[in-house]
Motif scaffolding. Structure first.
Motif, short mmCIF file in Angstrom:
data_model
loop_
_atom_site.label_atom_id
_atom_site.label_comp_id
_atom_site.label_asym_id
_atom_site.label_seq_id
_atom_site.Cartn_x
_atom_site.Cartn_y
_atom_site.Cartn_z
N ALA A 161 0.83 -1.20 0.00
CA ALA A 161 0.00 0.00 0.00
C ALA A 161 0.86 1.25 0.00
O ALA A 161 0.56 2.25 -0.68
CB ALA A 161 -0.93 -0.01 1.21
N GLU A 162 1.94 1.24 0.80
CA GLU A 162 2.84 2.40 0.85
C GLU A 162 3.50 2.61 -0.51
O GLU A 162 3.64 3.75 -0.99
CB GLU A 162 3.89 2.18 1.93
CG GLU A 162 3.31 2.24 3.36
CD GLU A 162 4.35 1.86 4.41
OE1 GLU A 162 5.44 1.40 4.01
OE2 GLU A 162 4.06 2.04 5.60
N LYS A 163 3.89 1.50 -1.15
CA LYS A 163 4.51 1.59 -2.46
C LYS A 163 3.53 2.15 -3.49
O LYS A 163 3.88 3.03 -4.29
CB LYS A 163 4.99 0.21 -2.90
CG LYS A 163 5.73 0.22 -4.22
CD LYS A 163 6.23 -1.19 -4.57
CE LYS A 163 6.97 -1.18 -5.92
NZ LYS A 163 7.45 -2.54 -6.27
N GLN A 164 2.26 1.65 -3.42
CA GLN A 164 1.24 2.13 -4.35
C GLN A 164 0.92 3.60 -4.11
O GLN A 164 0.69 4.37 -5.05
CB GLN A 164 -0.03 1.27 -4.20
CG GLN A 164 -1.11 1.60 -5.21
CD GLN A 164 -0.66 1.36 -6.65
OE1 GLN A 164 -0.01 0.37 -6.94
NE2 GLN A 164 -0.99 2.30 -7.53
N ALA A 165 0.92 4.01 -2.81
CA ALA A 165 0.65 5.41 -2.49
C ALA A 165 1.72 6.31 -3.09
O ALA A 165 1.43 7.41 -3.58
CB ALA A 165 0.58 5.58 -0.97
N ALA A 166 2.97 5.85 -3.02
CA ALA A 166 4.06 6.64 -3.60
C ALA A 166 3.88 6.77 -5.11
O ALA A 166 4.07 7.85 -5.69
CB ALA A 166 5.40 5.98 -3.27
N LEU A 167 3.51 5.65 -5.74
CA LEU A 167 3.28 5.70 -7.18
C LEU A 167 2.11 6.62 -7.53
O LEU A 167 2.17 7.40 -8.50
CB LEU A 167 3.01 4.27 -7.70
CG LEU A 167 4.19 3.30 -7.64
CD1 LEU A 167 3.74 1.91 -8.05
CD2 LEU A 167 5.33 3.77 -8.55
N ASP A 168 1.01 6.53 -6.71
CA ASP A 168 -0.15 7.39 -6.96
C ASP A 168 0.19 8.86 -6.79
O ASP A 168 -0.28 9.72 -7.55
CB ASP A 168 -1.29 7.01 -6.00
CG ASP A 168 -1.86 5.63 -6.30
OD1 ASP A 168 -1.61 5.12 -7.41
OD2 ASP A 168 -2.54 5.08 -5.41
N LYS A 169 1.02 9.17 -5.79
CA LYS A 169 1.41 10.56 -5.54
C LYS A 169 2.20 11.10 -6.72
O LYS A 169 1.98 12.22 -7.19
CB LYS A 169 2.24 10.63 -4.26
CG LYS A 169 2.68 12.05 -3.90
CD LYS A 169 3.45 12.07 -2.61
CE LYS A 169 3.90 13.50 -2.26
NZ LYS A 169 4.71 13.53 -1.03
N LYS A 170 3.13 10.26 -7.21
CA LYS A 170 3.95 10.66 -8.35
C LYS A 170 3.07 10.89 -9.58
O LYS A 170 3.25 11.87 -10.32
CB LYS A 170 5.00 9.58 -8.62
CG LYS A 170 6.03 9.99 -9.67
CD LYS A 170 7.09 8.91 -9.80
CE LYS A 170 8.14 9.32 -10.85
NZ LYS A 170 9.21 8.28 -10.98
N ALA A 171 2.08 9.96 -9.79
CA ALA A 171 1.18 10.10 -10.94
C ALA A 171 0.31 11.34 -10.82
O ALA A 171 0.05 12.04 -11.80
CB ALA A 171 0.32 8.85 -11.07
N ALA A 172 -0.15 11.64 -9.58
CA ALA A 172 -0.99 12.82 -9.35
C ALA A 172 -0.22 14.10 -9.63
O ALA A 172 -0.75 15.06 -10.22
CB ALA A 172 -1.52 12.81 -7.92
N GLU A 173 1.06 14.14 -9.20
CA GLU A 173 1.88 15.33 -9.45
C GLU A 173 2.08 15.54 -10.94
O GLU A 173 2.02 16.66 -11.44
CB GLU A 173 3.22 15.17 -8.73
CG GLU A 173 3.11 15.23 -7.21
CD GLU A 173 4.42 14.91 -6.52
OE1 GLU A 173 5.34 14.47 -7.23
OE2 GLU A 173 4.51 15.11 -5.29
N LYS A 174 2.29 14.41 -11.67
CA LYS A 174 2.47 14.50 -13.12
C LYS A 174 1.19 15.00 -13.79
O LYS A 174 1.23 15.87 -14.67
CB LYS A 174 2.86 13.14 -13.66
CG LYS A 174 3.14 13.15 -15.16
CD LYS A 174 3.54 11.76 -15.64
CE LYS A 174 3.80 11.76 -17.15
NZ LYS A 174 4.17 10.41 -17.63
#
Length: 617
Positions: A161-174
């Motif tokens: 979940a933490e890994k997915q959250a990091a990916l989601d955050k990166k995607a949201a910023e993009k």
């Protein structure tokens, strides 16, 4: 064998006063066979026990009364391919008033019966199986492994979940960066489009200004032409009217007849009074109902039949629903008073309009019939019909009426007097319209009076050679009598040795104009030919209510009616109040008389108070 019986007797007798607890379950095998041990926390208060095998589902159920399990209720996987216990489900269930802790064991081929041996080793309850070769296990260790696996799985899920959250955050910023870029581009495009729109709007405004100037110039030119044409038409119309008046004057001087109607009309009749008004029109060719238009915005009807291109206007008196009649390019136009919405009927080629009437305050009827050869006046109180010529009729017009002006005519007759009948047991005949006035004499039920006028709560009447006043609530016209009052009047006249004059109801006076109309009295009973529709916006349906009381002592008499199907709903009626298709005509001490008008037919309906036995008086 004795030891086994002792153990069974001990467990049956040991019904715990406090619930026992199974702290662990153990399964092991040796050279003699396999066994399953249930370790209780104490040797005291051990429960009762039973076992049951279900061959269909391959389930062995072990149950302990009033007990609990240290690892709680739930399902536990042991060994999927085991020949002994594959899995175990622990739950509680009440049977015959006793709560049992049940262990449903999904078993393999080595366990196929519930005739398994049982024994008690201190606080351990042992179930023995004859088969061998099973794999040993302890529930506490199984539970610990399950707990460990669950914790490991939760840790892995948390890490994922933490890994997915990091990916989601990166995607949201993009995505936010891309959205910001898109908005900037849209803003730039919108500013560019706004500049183009402004330029186009300025160009369109200039063109519109130029167009309006051209239209104004053309309108001024057309107005000048229209003015010139109107002046020419006015002169022509003035010359035409002058010529028509000259011809009319010549006809009068030479003794010729002047038609009382405009061209193509055979008859025009107005009948006004007793709560209704009828207007009847007959042309020289049949009238089809389909050619009669609906009321337009100016309250006018048009009959789409051919007529003269030009005609005078036939003006009707102010007391009528019709203001004037004239021929137009679209046919015969009948202009109604504002707000009038009559019932329209075509019968044998005659057009008939009918509405409720409240304008004429005096008694009697206003009636005249205009025909090409003159005016016919009818006094309903006389047997002889008056047929004055046109000039004689004109001389009787009201003071504010005009003579023939450009071929227009105006007619209005005043109402006639009618006979009143005393309907109270006894009334005073006053010298003036108030209770303190001198009583000239007393009148009783059935006495006849001549109605002269209305003065507030009193009627001015003539009795013999005397003129005085009586309370208007104590007298009625013959066509306002209820069925009970009419029968009583016949009996009174019979006792006095006089004959009761038969008077037609107000409805039949109107319907006498047409041969195929039927008028009758309902005598207090419901009219079987009228459909029951209940209450509507136009008023109360008298066929759906019952008369419960009459308030007679008040200044204005009132009738209290209730709904037949719902007596808790009541209404108060006064004389003149509107009801469905009619109005309240008269209220006496014992009866209420209604005037109903439906489909061009008028009828009376009387309703009497119930007597002490529940029937009508």
């Amino acid at each position: 064998m004795m030891k086994l019986k002792f153990i069974l007797l001990f467990m049956i007798a040991a019904v715990a006063s406090y619930a026992a607890q199974v702290k662990d379950v153990k399964f092991d095998c040796n050279s003699k066979g396999c066994q399953m041990s249930f370790a209780f926390t104490s040797e005291k208060n051990l429960p009762t026990f039973f076992q049951k095998y279900d061959a269909k589902t391959g389930t062995l159920t072990l149950a302990f009364s009033e007990s609990s399990f240290a690892f709680g209720e739930g399902s536990f996987d042991i060994e999927k391919d085991s020949k002994f216990v594959k899995s175990m489900r622990v739950y509680k269930e009440t049977f015959k008033g006793t709560k049992f802790l049940k262990f449903d064991l999904a078993v393999g081929s080595s366990i196929s019966s519930d005739k398994n041996g049982i024994s008690l080793d201190k606080s351990n309850f042992v179930v023995s199986f004859k088969a061998k070769g099973g794999k040993s296990w302890v529930m506490s260790k199984v539970f610990a492994n399950l707990k460990k696996d669950a914790e490991k799985r939760l840790a892995e899920e948390k890490k994922a979940a933490e890994k997915q959250a990091a990916l989601d955050k990166k995607a949201a910023e993009k995505a936010a960066a891309e959205e910001k870029k898109r908005l900037a581009e849209e803003k730039k495009a919108a500013e560019k489009q706004a500049a183009l729109d402004k330029k186009a709007a300025e160009k369109a405004a200039a063109e519109e200004k130029k167009r309006l100037a051209e239209e104004k110039k053309a309108a001024e030119k057309q107005a000048a032409l229209d003015k010139k044409a109107a002046e020419k038409a006015a002169k022509e119309e003035e010359a035409r009217m002058a010529e028509m008046q000259k011809q009319l004057d010549k006809a009068v001087k030479d003794g010729g007849k002047i038609s009382a109607l405009i061209p193509r009309m055979k008859e025009m009749t107005v009948l006004l009074g007793s709560g209704i008004e009828q207007f009847r029109l007959v042309l020289d060719s049949p009238i089809d109902l389909g050619k009669v238009s609906k009321l337009d915005a100016s309250s006018a009807l048009t009959i789409s039949v051919d007529g003269p291109k030009k005609s005078p206007v036939f003006k009707v008196g102010s007391g009528s629903m019709v203001k004037f009649v004239t021929w137009t390019a679209n046919g015969l136009k009948i202009q109604l008073q504002t707000g009038v919405n009559p019932v329209v009927l075509v019968q044998e080629g005659a057009l008939i309009l009918q509405v409720a009437e409240t304008a004429v305050k005096k008694d009697g009827f206003v009636f005249w019939s205009a025909q090409p050869n003159g005016i016919y006046v009818r006094d309903w109180m006389k047997a002889v019909e008056e047929k004055p010529n046109f000039e004689t009729f004109v001389k009787k017009w009201e003071g504010d009426s005009k003579k023939i002006v450009s071929g227009s005519q105006t007619f209005h007759l005043k109402p006639v007097v009618r006979e009143l009948i005393v309907v109270a047991d006894e009334i005073e005949f006053y010298a003036a319209p108030n209770e303190g006035a001198q009583v000239l004499q007393r009148c009783v039920f059935g006495d006849r009076l001549v109605s002269l006028d209305i003065n507030g709560l009193y009627r001015k009447v003539q009795l013999g050679n005397r003129i005085g006043y009586v309370n208007k609530r104590a007298v009625s016209f013959f066509d306002e009598l209820s069925a009970v009052q009419a029968e009583r009047l016949k009996q009174v006249d019979k006792d006095r040795g006089t004959a009761t004059e038969t008077a037609t109801a107000s409805g039949s006076q109107l319907d006498a104009l047409y041969e195929d109309r039927v008028t009758y009295s309902s005598f207090g009973r419901r009219d079987p030919f009228v459909e029951i529709k209940g209450l509507v916006e136009e008023g109360i349906n008298v066929d759906q209510v019952e008369l419960m009381g009459i308030i007679w002592e008040s200044e204005v008499p009132m009738a209290i009616v209730v709904e037949s199907k719902n007596p808790s709903v009541s209404y108060t009626l006064k004389e003149g109040d509107k009801i469905l298709n009619g109005k309240v005509l008269k209220i006496t001490q014992t009866d209420v008389l209604f005037l109903i008008q439906e489909f061009g037919v008028s009828r009376r309906y009387s309703m009497g108070l119930p007597d002490k036995f529940g029937g009508n008086k």
